[in-house]
Design a protein around this motif. Structure first.
Motif: not given
Length: 126
Positions: A83-95
Motif C-alpha cells: 500500500l506504500v507504493n500502491a494505495p489504490e489497491l484499497v479501491n480496486s481490491d479492498p478484500y
C-alpha cells in the motif's frame, strides 16, 4: 457492492478475516467507495498491542482523511507494504490485495461478536 459472507464487519467499516488467532483487517468496499480515490495509507502501529476501537492508522483520499479503528483488541503483526507504493489497491481490491494489517487477536471470540455480512449490509443501507 460486495459483502463477502466469510468476513466480519464493524460499524466503522473495517472488515476482519480470522485465521486461527490471526486476523487480516481492511476497509470495506462500501468504505472505499464513500472515500473515493485513496492516495495514501498511513499505518505506524506495527508491533503495538492496541485495544478494540483504538486508531491503528489512517487512509487519505482526495477529499478527506479517515482514521482506521482496530476491530478487536490485539497486536499489529504486519502492515501491507504494497500500500506504500500502491494505495489504490484499497479501491480496486479492498478484500484482497488491499488488506491493511495482520494482527494477533487477543480473544478470537471477539471477532464473532462483530457484524456478519447481512447485518453490515443492512447497517449501510444496501
Amino acid at each position: 457492492m460486495n459483502f463477502p459472507a466469510e468476513l466480519r464487519y464493524t460499524k466503522e467499516h473495517e472488515w476482519v478475516k480470522l485465521e486461527g488467532d490471526i486476523a487480516i483487517v481492511g476497509i470495506t468496499d462500501f468504505a472505499q467507495g464513500e472515500l473515493g480515490d485513496i492516495v495514501y495509507v498511513e499505518i505506524e502501529t506495527e508491533g503495538q498491542t492496541l485495544a478494540q476501537d483504538e486508531i491503528f492508522g489512517s487512509v487519505e483520499a482526495v477529499k478527506t482523511v479517515s482514521d482506521l479503528f482496530l476491530p478487536v483488541a490485539g497486536e499489529v503483526l504486519e502492515v501491507n507494504e504494497a500500500l506504500v507504493n500502491a494505495p489504490e489497491l484499497v479501491n480496486s481490491d479492498p478484500y484482497g490485495e488491499g488488506w491493511m494489517i495482520k494482527m494477533k487477536v487477543a480473544n478470537p471470540a471477539d471477532v464473532e461478536a462483530l457484524m456478519d455480512a447481512d447485518t453490515y449490509q443492512a447497517h449501510v443501507g444496501h
